[in-house]
Design an enzyme around this catalytic site. Sequence first.
Site, short mmCIF file in Angstrom:
data_model
loop_
_atom_site.label_atom_id
_atom_site.label_comp_id
_atom_site.label_asym_id
_atom_site.label_seq_id
_atom_site.Cartn_x
_atom_site.Cartn_y
_atom_site.Cartn_z
N LYS A 114 127.67 122.60 -18.80
CA LYS A 114 127.51 122.91 -20.23
C LYS A 114 126.65 124.14 -20.45
O LYS A 114 126.86 124.89 -21.41
CB LYS A 114 126.89 121.72 -20.98
N LYS A 198 138.72 117.99 -17.45
CA LYS A 198 138.91 116.74 -18.19
C LYS A 198 139.35 117.04 -19.63
O LYS A 198 139.05 118.12 -20.16
CB LYS A 198 137.64 115.89 -18.16
N LYS A 201 136.75 117.43 -26.19
CA LYS A 201 136.73 117.89 -27.59
C LYS A 201 136.47 119.38 -27.66
O LYS A 201 136.85 120.04 -28.62
CB LYS A 201 135.57 117.21 -28.34
P1 AMP Z 1 131.65 111.97 -25.55
O1 AMP Z 1 132.70 112.36 -26.48
O2 AMP Z 1 131.35 113.03 -24.53
O3 AMP Z 1 130.43 111.42 -26.20
O4 AMP Z 1 132.27 110.76 -24.70
C1 AMP Z 1 132.36 109.46 -25.20
C2 AMP Z 1 132.90 108.53 -24.13
O5 AMP Z 1 134.23 108.92 -23.77
C3 AMP Z 1 132.08 108.55 -22.84
O6 AMP Z 1 132.02 107.23 -22.32
C4 AMP Z 1 132.88 109.43 -21.93
O7 AMP Z 1 132.69 109.10 -20.56
C5 AMP Z 1 134.31 109.12 -22.36
N1 AMP Z 1 135.21 110.26 -22.11
C6 AMP Z 1 135.11 111.51 -22.65
N2 AMP Z 1 136.10 112.31 -22.19
C7 AMP Z 1 136.83 111.56 -21.33
C8 AMP Z 1 138.00 111.80 -20.52
N3 AMP Z 1 138.62 112.98 -20.53
N4 AMP Z 1 138.48 110.79 -19.76
C9 AMP Z 1 137.87 109.58 -19.76
N5 AMP Z 1 136.78 109.27 -20.49
C10 AMP Z 1 136.25 110.24 -21.27
#
Ligand code: AMP
Length: 334
Positions: A114, A198, A201
């Site tokens: 990041k 991955k 967003k």
């Molecule tokens: P975040 O949007 O980064 O706060 O992620 C929220 C949850 O979604 C966390 O548990 C992440 O590990 C999961 N997550 C985010 N992106 C992915 C992805 N591409 N594949 C699987 N899990 C994800």
Amino acid sequence: MSNKKLVFSGVQPTGNLHLGNYLGALKNFVSLQKEMECIYCVVDLHAITVFQNPKNLYDNVLETTASFLATGLNPDKSIIFNQSSVSGHAELAWILNCVSRIGWLNRMTQFKDKAGSDKEKASVGLYIYPNLMAADILLYKATHVPVGADQKQHLELSRDIAQKFNKDFNCKDFFPIPEPLIPKNISRIMSLRDATKKMSKSEESDYSRINLKDTADDINKKIKKAKSDSNSIPGEIKSLENKPEALNLLTIYSELTNKSLEKIVSEMAGKEYSFLKAKLAEVLISEITPVGKEIQKLLKDKSYLKKILKKGTEKANIIAEENLKNIREKVGLI
Ligand code: AMP
Ligand code: TRP
């Protein structure tokens, strides 16, 4: 030590939730609700480690709350709230900043990704972000943490911090050592455009992800455009090793149909990827578009969403205050 099981997890309010969040985290959140007490937090303090437009931030908190509810989280069963409204998170994070080690944080790969090439310009908050995540979990003495695989390293750090606190302050078993709950088959959903990254967003192209708010038309277009392979689908998983995009599509399909990847691959062997894509778009539309419609509906009643957060905050605060009192005592902050 009490044997009480308690789930905690957080999601950042940084925009549209997508299929990766859904399959990697939210689906698991919903099923855990049936087995254990759960606390689900919209982590706005984590979000501001990277600049957020203040006008958008609160809207995003409400949208993430709506997404929680639309995927099936029940506010009468689980505690749903936003992080900054319980001040204990920031207070415990400070204490844990003094327990966590610089050497531990220096190993965090998400910070390296990041912060990019100019680390000197990253916020200090981004660097100590994993300590705040440990505070989120330990503030409630949570025992289980459902997350996607990208959060595994942060969870390990939380475990190290809990262990060091228990040792430094001579209070064996004071903090439970939190267990990660990472989905086995689909721990990481990859981008539809480049499966070495991955699904995220923050990826610029919207074609890289399926958003929970996408319409059937969006889903059809994105799946049609998704990278796959010019050969037909092979009969065994091993042959997909160097074809990450094809493997990603097959994995998503297997997850959404609740069939093993082996079974899907053997069913699809010899078929063109266009065949898989048509099937995949169909299951995605039937599973995701009702969620998107529910999010839109919930977003029309912001006062209802605010009420849910307020109720959750009150419940979370009771647990947090009680635990903080004991934490302060352990540290000698009387
Ligand atoms: P975040 O949007 O980064 O706060 O992620 C929220 C949850 O979604 C966390 O548990 C992440 O590990 C999961 N997550 C985010 N992106 C992915 C992805 N591409 N594949 C699987 N899990 C994800
Ligand atoms: N860091 C997590 C992510 O980016 C979000 C998060 C913050 C979290 N605090 C947490 C997840 C505590 C689990 C437990 O996805």
